[in-house]
Design a protein around this motif. Structure first.
Motif, PDB file in Angstrom:
ATOM      1  N   CYS A 114      -3.127  -1.922  -3.851  1.00  0.00           N
ATOM      2  CA  CYS A 114      -2.402  -1.959  -2.578  1.00  0.00           C
ATOM      3  C   CYS A 114      -2.335  -3.368  -2.000  1.00  0.00           C
ATOM      4  O   CYS A 114      -3.264  -4.167  -2.175  1.00  0.00           O
ATOM      5  CB  CYS A 114      -3.079  -1.059  -1.536  1.00  0.00           C
ATOM      6  SG  CYS A 114      -2.972   0.690  -1.909  1.00  0.00           S
ATOM      7  N   GLN A 115      -1.232  -3.630  -1.334  1.00  0.00           N
ATOM      8  CA  GLN A 115      -1.086  -4.786  -0.471  1.00  0.00           C
ATOM      9  C   GLN A 115      -0.939  -4.237   0.953  1.00  0.00           C
ATOM     10  O   GLN A 115       0.040  -3.566   1.263  1.00  0.00           O
ATOM     11  CB  GLN A 115       0.140  -5.616  -0.853  1.00  0.00           C
ATOM     12  CG  GLN A 115       0.042  -6.304  -2.196  1.00  0.00           C
ATOM     13  CD  GLN A 115      -0.970  -7.441  -2.191  1.00  0.00           C
ATOM     14  OE1 GLN A 115      -1.218  -8.057  -1.159  1.00  0.00           O
ATOM     15  NE2 GLN A 115      -1.552  -7.714  -3.346  1.00  0.00           N
TER      16      GLN A 115
ATOM     17  N   VAL B  39       4.428   3.286   0.319  1.00  0.00           N
ATOM     18  CA  VAL B  39       4.971   2.061   0.896  1.00  0.00           C
ATOM     19  C   VAL B  39       5.702   2.374   2.208  1.00  0.00           C
ATOM     20  O   VAL B  39       6.491   3.310   2.288  1.00  0.00           O
ATOM     21  CB  VAL B  39       5.935   1.382  -0.090  1.00  0.00           C
ATOM     22  CG1 VAL B  39       6.587   0.164   0.544  1.00  0.00           C
ATOM     23  CG2 VAL B  39       5.188   0.993  -1.361  1.00  0.00           C
TER      24      VAL B  39
ATOM     25  N   ASP C  30       2.614  -2.415  -0.072  1.00  0.00           N
ATOM     26  CA  ASP C  30       2.849  -2.053  -1.475  1.00  0.00           C
ATOM     27  C   ASP C  30       1.679  -1.205  -1.942  1.00  0.00           C
ATOM     28  O   ASP C  30       0.528  -1.441  -1.538  1.00  0.00           O
ATOM     29  CB  ASP C  30       2.994  -3.304  -2.342  1.00  0.00           C
ATOM     30  CG  ASP C  30       3.423  -2.968  -3.770  1.00  0.00           C
ATOM     31  OD1 ASP C  30       4.145  -1.974  -3.926  1.00  0.00           O
ATOM     32  OD2 ASP C  30       3.020  -3.679  -4.708  1.00  0.00           O
TER      33      ASP C  30
END
Length: 436
Positions: free
Chosen positions: A349-350, A324, A308
């Motif tokens: 961000c993930q 993404v 993400d």
């Protein structure tokens, strides 16, 4: 041709596919805001003071919202034949099939209040209020968590039906027993088993209004047992839904991570079970906007998947933006040279991180897996010293780093080995350009 391009653009924005991510995200946020605001207004309209003070304004707002929802529904129906699963049915039947889809039905419900107001202004007041409140169902389109919950409930419908039958059986049994015991003491409250079911339902659900209670000692004993059983009975469907929801989330995350890993050229020749083993090694990492993910000249000992958010890779000759589903640093897992680019989080961000050491331990345990990965790494590295490899070059072209194959051949030393590594996943973002 121009009309087809406009139709394709509408499809990409409405369905959040293709390159128009910013426009799609803006539209999605606007519609979510509109849905929530519309529901709030529908509730406020029932307050007499608010309705009298803002009657005209509320009517115009509701009319405007209805027009927007109706236009949205018509546009989604217009581009329905561009959905990959529906294309083979032709322009008419593809739209018919789309109109029968649950998402389309919910969109139609959102548009119906306007039609009722226009054609049945006086006869459909109650229906309009209900339909306006039902617009909250449209949030399921924009909420993965809500869709997962609906999917979990649908998947466990048989178990939930079984638990409902058990609860109903207990309610019926408790109502019958209480009717037989309390009828002579309270003939008005327990005139029949149906009257006893009211008491049983309020007791099993642990609500206990207190308007109907047993007065005999035996009745109180039965009521105590029913109350204790109520806790277990209510927990039964809750446990079913909770476990199904957790399983759905885990399954969705696994599919996403598995698909991410399977797209990496370094792993694309692996079997499904081997890709799953690699996916298990991924570690989650959260990075705030503006934070540095990897420093220039640092040892490149890991690769990253963007679950993400968005990252910015600052190359000497270009800045690449990845969104993404993108990945970067695949050759770092094998070469572990020094990075020649700084990687920064452009938005929160993930990330999913694959450590080189973790992959090496897996390869040590599986010689066949190690051979496949090493062979691919050698080919990728060799191709990278020439023209970055066919796949990597295609990705870089999409990211805007190379304009064509000829430019890549004319400038073979534009990137070092590390720069090849940093940009190997650039093509996963269709635009690769700086977001607006």
């Amino acid at each position: 041709m121009q009309g087809q391009n406009v139709k394709r653009a509408l499809f990409e924005v409405l369905e959040d596919t293709g390159r128009r991510k910013v426009a799609a995200r803006t539209l999605r946020q606007f519609l979510v805001f509109l849905i929530i605001g519309n529901i709030a207004l529908a509730v406020l309209e029932t307050v007499p003071e608010v309705r009298q003070a803002l009657n005209t304004h509320l009517s115009f707002i509701q009319l405007g919202c209805g027009v927007i929802f109706l236009v949205e529904y018509i546009l989604r129906l217009y581009v329905a034949d561009l959905h990959p699963p529906l294309r083979r049915y032709g322009p008419v039947w593809s739209r018919v099939r789309y109109a029968m889809h649950p998402d389309a039905i919910v969109d139609l419900i959102g548009a119906l209040p306007l039609l009722f107001v226009l054609f049945l202004p006086n006869q459909a007041v109650t229906i309009v209020v209900i339909l306006r409140l039902l617009r909250f169902l449209k949030l399921a389109r924009y909420s993965p968590a809500l869709r997962s919950l609906i999917s979990a409930v649908a998947g466990e419908r048989k178990a939930l039906l079984g638990s409902t039958m058990i609860i109903f059986g207990v309610v019926l049994l408790a109502a019958t027993v209480m009717y037989l015991i309390e009828h002579k003491h309270q003939p008005e409250n327990f005139r029949s088993i149906l009257h006893g079911m009211y008491w049983a339902i309020t007791t099993v659900t642990t609500v206990g209004y207190g308007d109907v209670v047993p007065v005999s000692n035996l009745g109180k004993m039965i009521a105590s047992v029913v109350m204790l059983m109520g806790y277990g009975l209510i927990a039964l469907p809750v446990g079913i839904i909770a476990s199904a929801f957790a399983r759905e989330i885990h399954s969705r995350d696994f599919v996403v991570t598995w698909s991410m890993v399977s797209r990496v050229p370094l792993f694309e020749d692996l079997k499904a079970t081997e890709i799953a083993e690699v996916a298990k090694l991924l570690q989650a990492q959260s990075v705030r906007k503006g934070a540095t993910i990897a420093e220039k000249d640092a040892v490149a000992d890991r690769m990253f998947f963007i679950f993400d958010g968005e990252v910015e890779i600052r190359l000497p000759h270009e800045t690449v933006y990845l969104g993404v589903g993108s990945f970067f640093g695949e050759l770092a897992l094998i070469n572990q040279t020094r990075r020649t680019a700084t990687i920064i989080a452009y938005r929160d961000c993930q990330l999913l991180v694959l450590e080189a050491d973790a992959l090496r331990h897996l390869m040590d345990r599986d010689a066949g897996l190690a051979k496949k990965i090493m062979d691919e790494a050698k080919e990728r590295a060799l191709a990278g010293k020439k023209i970055l490899g066919e796949l990597a070059e295609e990705e870089l072209q999409q990211a805007g780093v190379y304009a064509s194959m000829d430019e890549a051949r004319e400038e073979p030393e534009l990137f070092s080995d590390d720069e090849q590594d940093e940009t190997s996943g650039a093509g996963k973002d269709p635009s690769g350009k700086k977001p607006s």
